[in-house]
Design a protein around this motif. Structure first.
Motif, mmCIF file in Angstrom:
data_model
loop_
_atom_site.group_PDB
_atom_site.id
_atom_site.type_symbol
_atom_site.label_atom_id
_atom_site.label_comp_id
_atom_site.label_asym_id
_atom_site.label_seq_id
_atom_site.Cartn_x
_atom_site.Cartn_y
_atom_site.Cartn_z
ATOM 1 N N SER A 6 0.593 -1.251 -0.126
ATOM 2 C CA SER A 6 0.074 -0.135 -0.166
ATOM 3 C C SER A 6 0.890 1.218 0.134
ATOM 4 O O SER A 6 0.205 2.370 0.052
ATOM 5 C CB SER A 6 -0.830 0.023 1.401
ATOM 6 O OG SER A 6 -1.961 -0.932 1.083
ATOM 7 N N ARG A 45 0.441 4.744 -1.704
ATOM 8 C CA ARG A 45 -0.644 5.656 -1.485
ATOM 9 C C ARG A 45 -0.127 6.687 -0.946
ATOM 10 O O ARG A 45 -0.944 7.626 -0.094
ATOM 11 C CB ARG A 45 -1.757 5.012 -0.930
ATOM 12 C CG ARG A 45 -2.352 3.693 -1.728
ATOM 13 C CD ARG A 45 -3.369 3.023 -0.987
ATOM 14 N NE ARG A 45 -4.683 3.609 -1.115
ATOM 15 C CZ ARG A 45 -5.638 3.425 -2.222
ATOM 16 N NH1 ARG A 45 -5.263 2.059 -3.131
ATOM 17 N NH2 ARG A 45 -6.578 3.939 -2.525
ATOM 18 N N GLY A 104 0.404 4.386 4.089
ATOM 19 C CA GLY A 104 0.024 3.184 3.905
ATOM 20 C C GLY A 104 0.767 2.009 4.162
ATOM 21 O O GLY A 104 0.368 0.887 4.140
ATOM 22 N N GLU A 138 2.534 -1.129 5.207
ATOM 23 C CA GLU A 138 1.997 -2.259 6.242
ATOM 24 C C GLU A 138 2.877 -2.068 7.272
ATOM 25 O O GLU A 138 4.166 -2.318 7.291
ATOM 26 C CB GLU A 138 2.175 -3.494 5.498
ATOM 27 C CG GLU A 138 1.191 -3.793 4.372
ATOM 28 C CD GLU A 138 1.489 -2.711 3.201
ATOM 29 O OE1 GLU A 138 0.683 -2.828 2.315
ATOM 30 O OE2 GLU A 138 2.746 -2.513 3.255
ATOM 31 N N TYR A 189 -5.631 -5.676 5.473
ATOM 32 C CA TYR A 189 -6.047 -4.554 4.505
ATOM 33 C C TYR A 189 -4.872 -4.631 3.423
ATOM 34 O O TYR A 189 -3.909 -5.212 3.330
ATOM 35 C CB TYR A 189 -5.841 -3.215 5.117
ATOM 36 C CG TYR A 189 -4.536 -2.703 5.445
ATOM 37 C CD1 TYR A 189 -4.096 -1.594 4.513
ATOM 38 C CD2 TYR A 189 -3.843 -2.789 6.366
ATOM 39 C CE1 TYR A 189 -2.895 -1.032 4.500
ATOM 40 C CE2 TYR A 189 -2.456 -2.286 6.508
ATOM 41 C CZ TYR A 189 -2.061 -1.402 5.598
ATOM 42 O OH TYR A 189 -0.797 -0.951 5.795
ATOM 43 N N GLY A 190 -5.403 -3.791 2.258
ATOM 44 C CA GLY A 190 -4.857 -3.821 1.150
ATOM 45 C C GLY A 190 -4.699 -2.240 0.361
ATOM 46 O O GLY A 190 -5.528 -1.337 1.018
ATOM 47 N N GLY A 191 -3.792 -2.115 -0.283
ATOM 48 C CA GLY A 191 -4.144 -0.912 -1.221
ATOM 49 C C GLY A 191 -3.191 -0.889 -2.406
ATOM 50 O O GLY A 191 -3.297 0.328 -3.087
ATOM 51 N N TRP A 192 -2.631 -1.729 -2.828
ATOM 52 C CA TRP A 192 -2.222 -1.824 -4.263
ATOM 53 C C TRP A 192 -3.223 -1.685 -5.298
ATOM 54 O O TRP A 192 -4.281 -1.821 -4.964
ATOM 55 C CB TRP A 192 -1.381 -2.892 -4.382
ATOM 56 C CG TRP A 192 -0.596 -3.185 -5.773
ATOM 57 C CD1 TRP A 192 -1.058 -4.020 -6.695
ATOM 58 C CD2 TRP A 192 0.832 -2.820 -6.045
ATOM 59 N NE1 TRP A 192 0.146 -4.126 -7.912
ATOM 60 C CE2 TRP A 192 0.943 -3.289 -7.294
ATOM 61 C CE3 TRP A 192 1.666 -1.892 -5.304
ATOM 62 C CZ2 TRP A 192 2.565 -2.658 -7.831
ATOM 63 C CZ3 TRP A 192 2.698 -1.464 -5.868
ATOM 64 C CH2 TRP A 192 3.193 -1.791 -7.114
ATOM 65 N N TYR A 201 -6.116 2.447 -9.517
ATOM 66 C CA TYR A 201 -5.894 2.358 -7.994
ATOM 67 C C TYR A 201 -7.492 2.673 -7.290
ATOM 68 O O TYR A 201 -8.281 3.116 -8.093
ATOM 69 C CB TYR A 201 -5.377 3.561 -7.237
ATOM 70 C CG TYR A 201 -4.003 3.115 -7.139
ATOM 71 C CD1 TYR A 201 -3.344 2.310 -6.021
ATOM 72 C CD2 TYR A 201 -2.969 3.575 -8.404
ATOM 73 C CE1 TYR A 201 -1.951 2.089 -6.021
ATOM 74 C CE2 TYR A 201 -1.722 3.203 -8.126
ATOM 75 C CZ TYR A 201 -1.040 2.403 -6.936
ATOM 76 O OH TYR A 201 0.209 1.972 -7.210
ATOM 77 N N MET A 236 -7.917 2.861 0.982
ATOM 78 C CA MET A 236 -7.191 1.536 1.373
ATOM 79 C C MET A 236 -8.610 0.402 1.815
ATOM 80 O O MET A 236 -9.381 1.239 2.323
ATOM 81 C CB MET A 236 -6.404 1.679 2.639
ATOM 82 C CG MET A 236 -5.168 2.298 2.251
ATOM 83 S SD MET A 236 -4.476 3.416 3.599
ATOM 84 C CE MET A 236 -3.962 2.121 4.689
ATOM 85 N N SER A 243 -5.113 -6.924 -6.836
ATOM 86 C CA SER A 243 -4.523 -6.182 -5.916
ATOM 87 C C SER A 243 -4.034 -6.933 -4.944
ATOM 88 O O SER A 243 -2.977 -6.367 -4.243
ATOM 89 C CB SER A 243 -5.796 -5.209 -5.390
ATOM 90 O OG SER A 243 -5.536 -4.238 -4.519
ATOM 91 N N THR A 298 0.593 -7.030 1.263
ATOM 92 C CA THR A 298 -0.432 -7.343 1.511
ATOM 93 C C THR A 298 -0.563 -8.926 1.724
ATOM 94 O O THR A 298 -1.522 -9.358 2.833
ATOM 95 C CB THR A 298 -1.471 -7.348 0.284
ATOM 96 O OG1 THR A 298 -1.317 -5.944 -0.263
ATOM 97 C CG2 THR A 298 -2.947 -7.352 0.867
#
Length: 605
Positions: free
Chosen positions: A61, A64, A72, A74, A319-322, A344, A348, A380, A386
């Protein structure tokens, strides 16, 4: 005639198959939370695609990022590993990351690490796995590993496949889950695999002669694929998405070698890149970095809508955010198509526990790229950072349930078990969108003061229970966080910054937890790509406190609790036995480079 197999019998509480970043994080989390764990890895090193055998950097993530607004990166176990790698590995050696992962696993007394050990089958009782069969050719041994819980973090899903767990492959049709980014019709295509390389400038002309079976490429063939830097290979050297990435893996490897060497031959010998004359290949992989194969079907299948709407799952466990990062299945052969499409999500997003629990095998969980998701959502969730936080969520949940005497069938439905696992994750430094610690914090009952504070860094924020700022652009949904930097920041002119807690009624302290700023808006990952590396601070993060003292006043006298030097960690747990404490002072001596002190959180128990 087939001989009777003599198996060495092992018994544990949790068996984890697969020692990539997901499996390592799951094993460490479960072991640290008290469960007896066996981790089987079919390779001689840990790390999977991040290992020295493949050498892909760990993405997640971080893209972001917006300083003090959207953090973002991890945290938890992965942050612990990456911070240590940044400090212990200034030379950026791929093998040093192997060593750090190995060292982490060896340090846990509850964890039995079995390298070069492949899960090859299972023994079932109804819909439950009773034991996993494993083979270690390096010692000519066979194992039967009995466990109460099983976790498949193999990527390819070997353990679950042997157990008959429901799975899918390929790309769903748009109508199956209402996904606008999906294909009109379902197909068997997937993301392909890649081989990476490393090269270096030798300071003198270095010839390259390609083998006869290397592919040939022109500038037109590579028009959408940048190849102007040469120190590190290209993820777009991709092939196999139109084949079976498990059954055809050897064929894919052979073809990828021809593609990779053909690309290098073009760089060296086509005449289009004269600056490469002194460059030579230093290393290249023979183990394909695999993106996609099986995806298990869980209690919930994560979808494009779940990601785009950032659904607030009550059982959020990671959680993720890629980006939703899809590639043409034909890989490098799609010469007239860009090698990726990377929209995107607005936020997130959370990943529910139910997407890590098998739909039909009673005691099977999974984490990593084989989690329960559609092809679009998987595009993602598949990236390693992630996968790591999924693994930490799985391991923490499993250990929590085991400690409470619950089976998996009972535990994933039990809100009390899920909440306790979420609270443990937060206490050990992980992040879950919309979730805050709820336990008593004695620091919150004290009057808090500081030598100075910035307008955006009010000292009161160290007890607001938020461990990062995620209210900025591409952060989490507004109702899942609160505005603010969520940390104390002293004034730059303050040369001896301090923060103090003062209690009207003296308290007893048994543990003090400090959460420090480690620049979560930035990337931090071992990489051999110079342009990517330049976006990081490699070493201790400048925002982090390097040296400080904790002082406690008991019965009118100050005493030193601890003096920390050369710190680079984000979270420090300081055990103590202090009674009648009326004041606790954090006296900052030095940071790792920033011109002021920062503290994200202080917890006292």
């Amino acid at each position: 005639m087939e001989q009777t197999v003599n198996r060495i019998r092992l018994k544990t509480q949790l068996l984890i198959a697969g020692g990539g970043v997901a499996g390592v994080a799951a094993a460490l989390a479960a072991a640290r939370n008290g469960a007896k764990v066996v981790l089987c890895q079919d390779r001689p090193v840990l790390g999977g695609n991040a290992s020295s055998e493949i050498r892909m950097h760990v993405s997640g993530s971080s893209p972001r990022g917006s300083e003090l607004r959207t953090e973002g990166r991890e945290t938890g176990i992965l942050e612990e590993i990456m911070l240590e790698c940044a400090v212990r590995n200034p030379q950026r050696s791929p093998a040093m990351l192997d060593l750090i992962l190995y060292d982490k696993c060896r340090a846990e007394p509850n964890l039995t690490l079995m390298l070069n050990t492949t899960v090859t089958g299972v023994r079932m009782s109804g819909n439950r796995i009773v034991a996993a069969y494993a083979s270690r050719e390096s010692t000519e041994e066979r194992f039967g590993i009995e466990a109460d819980w099983f976790a498949d973090c193999t990527g390819d899903g070997r353990l679950g496949y042997e157990a008959g767990a429901l799975f899918t492959t390929g790309r769903e049709a748009a109508g199956e889950y209402g996904e606008t980014a999906a294909q009109t019709e379902r197909d068997d295509y997937r993301l392909g695999s890649s081989l990476l390389f490393m090269a270096r400038d030798m300071g003198r002309p270095m010839p390259f002669v390609a083998p006869s079976w290397a592919r040939t490429f022109s500038e037109e063939d590579l028009k959408f694929r940048s190849h102007s830097s040469w120190e590190y290979g290209y993820w777009w050297i991709e092939f196999g998405g139109m084949l079976d990435t498990i059954k055809d893996n050897e064929t894919i490897r052979d073809e990828l070698l021809g593609i990779m060497l053909g690309v290098w031959d073009h760089i060296k010998n086509s005449g289009h890149h004269p600056g490469s004359a002194n460059w030579a290949l230093d290393w290249f992989g023979f183990l394909p970095g695999k993106r996609e194969s099986r995806r298990f079907v869980g209690k919930h299948v994560l979808t494009q809508t779940d990601l785009e709407e950032a659904v607030d799952f009550q059982d959020v466990i990671a959680y993720g955010g890629w980006s939703m990062d899809t590639h043409p299945p034909s890989g490098i052969e799609a010469v007239d198509a860009k090698p990726c499409n990377q929209p995107y999500t607005p936020y997130m997003y959370g990943i529910p526990l139910r997407s890590l629990v098998s739909a039909n095998i009673a005691n099977l969980m999974f984490a990593g790229r084989n989690m329960s998701a559609t092809h679009i959502a998987f595009s993602s969730t598949r990236v390693m950072a992630t996968c790591s936080v999924m693994g930490e969520g799985l391991g923490t949940f499993a250990a929590t349930a085991i400690e409470l005497g619950k089976t998996l069938e009972e535990a994933w439905r039990d809100e009390r078990v899920v909440r306790e696992a979420q609270q443990r994750l937060l206490r050990q430094g992980a992040y879950l969108p919309g979730r805050l610690l709820t336990d008593r914090n004695l620091a919150d009952e004290a009057k808090i003061s500081a030598s100075s504070e910035q307008e955006l860094g009010a000292v009161a924020q160290v007890v607001d229970r938020h461990s990062r700022a995620v209210s900025g652009p591409r952060g989490v949904r507004s109702e899942l966080t609160a505005p603010g930097t969520h940390r104390w920041m002293s004034e730059p002119a303050d040369k001896e910054p301090w923060l103090e807690l003062c209690w009207e009624q003296p308290v007893s302290l048994r543990r003090i937890t400090l959460v420090l700023d480690t620049g979560l808006h930035r990337y931090l990952s071992l990489t051999q790509q110079d342009a990517f590396h330049a976006r990081m601070v490699w070493g201790p993060q400048p925002e982090t406190l390097k040296e400080f003292r904790l002082l406690a006043e008991t019965i009118g006298q100050f005493r030193e609790v601890v003096h920390i030097r050369d710190n680079y960690r984000r979270q420090l747990e300081i055990g103590t036995q202090l009674d009648e404490v009326s004041r606790l002072r954090l006296a900052v001596i030095a940071t790792n480079g920033l011109d002021h002190a920062r503290l994200v959180e202080i917890r006292c128990e």
